[in-house]
Enzyme design. Structure first.
Site, short mmCIF file in Angstrom:
data_model
loop_
_atom_site.label_atom_id
_atom_site.label_comp_id
_atom_site.label_asym_id
_atom_site.label_seq_id
_atom_site.Cartn_x
_atom_site.Cartn_y
_atom_site.Cartn_z
N ASP A 7 51.87 -112.22 9.73
CA ASP A 7 52.72 -111.23 9.58
C ASP A 7 54.59 -111.40 9.81
O ASP A 7 54.16 -112.48 10.84
CB ASP A 7 53.08 -109.39 8.96
CG ASP A 7 52.03 -108.75 10.74
OD1 ASP A 7 53.08 -109.59 11.99
OD2 ASP A 7 52.45 -107.24 10.77
N CYS A 64 48.90 -111.00 13.39
CA CYS A 64 50.11 -110.32 13.34
C CYS A 64 50.69 -109.91 14.91
O CYS A 64 50.56 -110.73 15.70
CB CYS A 64 49.48 -109.46 12.94
SG CYS A 64 48.54 -108.43 13.38
N GLY A 65 51.45 -108.20 15.16
CA GLY A 65 51.83 -108.39 16.69
C GLY A 65 51.59 -108.63 17.88
O GLY A 65 50.54 -109.11 18.37
N THR A 66 49.83 -107.97 17.00
CA THR A 66 49.24 -107.55 18.26
C THR A 66 47.35 -108.56 17.67
O THR A 66 46.64 -108.48 18.70
CB THR A 66 48.33 -106.08 18.29
OG1 THR A 66 48.08 -106.13 17.38
CG2 THR A 66 49.71 -105.24 18.33
N GLY A 67 47.77 -108.88 16.45
CA GLY A 67 46.34 -109.13 16.05
C GLY A 67 45.20 -108.71 15.13
O GLY A 67 43.86 -108.98 14.72
N ILE A 68 45.46 -106.72 15.69
CA ILE A 68 43.98 -106.28 15.60
C ILE A 68 44.67 -106.19 13.97
O ILE A 68 43.55 -105.92 13.51
CB ILE A 68 44.95 -105.05 16.54
CG1 ILE A 68 44.68 -105.59 17.81
CG2 ILE A 68 43.88 -103.80 16.17
CD1 ILE A 68 44.72 -103.89 18.48
N GLY A 69 45.35 -104.91 13.39
CA GLY A 69 45.91 -104.59 12.11
C GLY A 69 45.19 -106.06 10.82
O GLY A 69 44.14 -106.17 10.47
N HIS A 97 28.24 -117.73 18.68
CA HIS A 97 27.52 -116.89 18.60
C HIS A 97 27.38 -115.85 17.19
O HIS A 97 26.76 -116.30 16.48
CB HIS A 97 27.82 -115.76 19.67
CG HIS A 97 27.40 -116.66 21.10
ND1 HIS A 97 27.34 -115.39 22.47
CD2 HIS A 97 26.86 -117.58 21.31
CE1 HIS A 97 26.53 -116.48 23.19
NE2 HIS A 97 26.60 -117.44 22.83
N ARG A 132 18.67 -116.50 17.16
CA ARG A 132 18.78 -114.87 17.29
C ARG A 132 20.29 -115.15 16.55
O ARG A 132 20.40 -113.40 16.46
CB ARG A 132 18.62 -114.90 19.04
CG ARG A 132 19.43 -115.45 19.82
CD ARG A 132 19.24 -115.39 20.56
NE ARG A 132 20.45 -115.57 21.72
CZ ARG A 132 20.57 -116.89 22.52
NH1 ARG A 132 19.70 -117.74 22.14
NH2 ARG A 132 21.68 -116.87 23.57
N HIS A 133 21.23 -116.10 16.66
CA HIS A 133 22.35 -115.37 16.11
C HIS A 133 22.09 -115.95 14.89
O HIS A 133 23.16 -114.95 14.71
CB HIS A 133 23.42 -116.68 17.30
CG HIS A 133 23.47 -116.22 18.78
ND1 HIS A 133 23.88 -114.85 19.16
CD2 HIS A 133 23.18 -117.31 19.13
CE1 HIS A 133 23.32 -115.61 20.46
NE2 HIS A 133 24.06 -116.63 20.80
C1 RB5 Z 1 53.75 -104.80 13.08
O1 RB5 Z 1 55.13 -103.97 13.63
C2 RB5 Z 1 51.96 -104.51 13.79
O2 RB5 Z 1 52.07 -103.53 13.54
C3 RB5 Z 1 51.58 -105.15 13.39
O3 RB5 Z 1 52.19 -106.66 13.46
C4 RB5 Z 1 50.26 -105.36 14.04
O4 RB5 Z 1 50.57 -105.97 15.26
C5 RB5 Z 1 49.31 -104.50 13.77
O5 RB5 Z 1 47.88 -104.16 13.82
#
Ligand code: RB5
Length: 142
Positions: A7, A64-69, A97, A132-133
């Site tokens: 993103d 993405c910004g954090t990689g989380i979303g 793993h 196991r993995h």
């Molecule tokens: C966008 O501002 C931000 O929310 C997205 O890049 C990401 O970090 C979401 O997890």
């Protein structure tokens, strides 16, 4: 073939990763986004996840910004094991793993130097194939 997507929060880092893939002669398909304009990360997370799940590409890279979303989005697709990594130890371990098929990173978390080392580790580490993995990965699909 490597599927890559991002993103706006991952756009600049994606360009660095693409530069790296090209320098190594690695083939990739860029699923967008193609600018720093604001977009919705689930769209790109799912595009890359489907490319990998459908067998069009062997591995994926999502930023993405954090990689989380974007990792949450990718992991909604059946058969996808998307791993958010900010270090090389995790990138190696998730291949060994978890047989992770998508690497996720945060463009606002890791710098380009570290990011390409994480990519290199992820792409060059094979699954351990230990019983196991393999068993635990099978349990993820139940
Ligand atoms: C966008 O501002 C931000 O929310 C997205 O890049 C990401 O970090 C979401 O997890």
């Amino acid at each position: 073939m490597i599927a890559i997507g991002c993103d706006q929060g991952g756009y600049e880092l994606k360009l660095e990763v693409i530069k790296y893939l090209e320098s190594k002669g690695l083939e990739y398909k860029d699923y967008g986004t193609y600018s720093s304009a604001s977009v919705d990360y689930p769209i790109y997370g799912k595009k890359v996840a489907h490319a990998v799940a459908d067998g069009e590409c062997e591995r994926g890279i999502l930023i993405c910004g954090t990689g989380i979303g974007i990792s949450i989005a990718a992991n909604k697709v059946k058969g996808i094991r998307a791993a958010l990594c900010s270090d090389c130890f995790s990138a190696e371990a998730t291949r060994l793993h978890n047989d992770a098929n998508i690497l996720c990173m945060g463009g606002r978390v890791v710098g380009p130097g570290l990011a390409v080392k994480i990519v290199d580790t992820f792409l060059n580490t094979e699954f351990s194939n230990e019983e196991r993995h393999a068993r635990r990965i099978g349990m993820l699909e139940e």
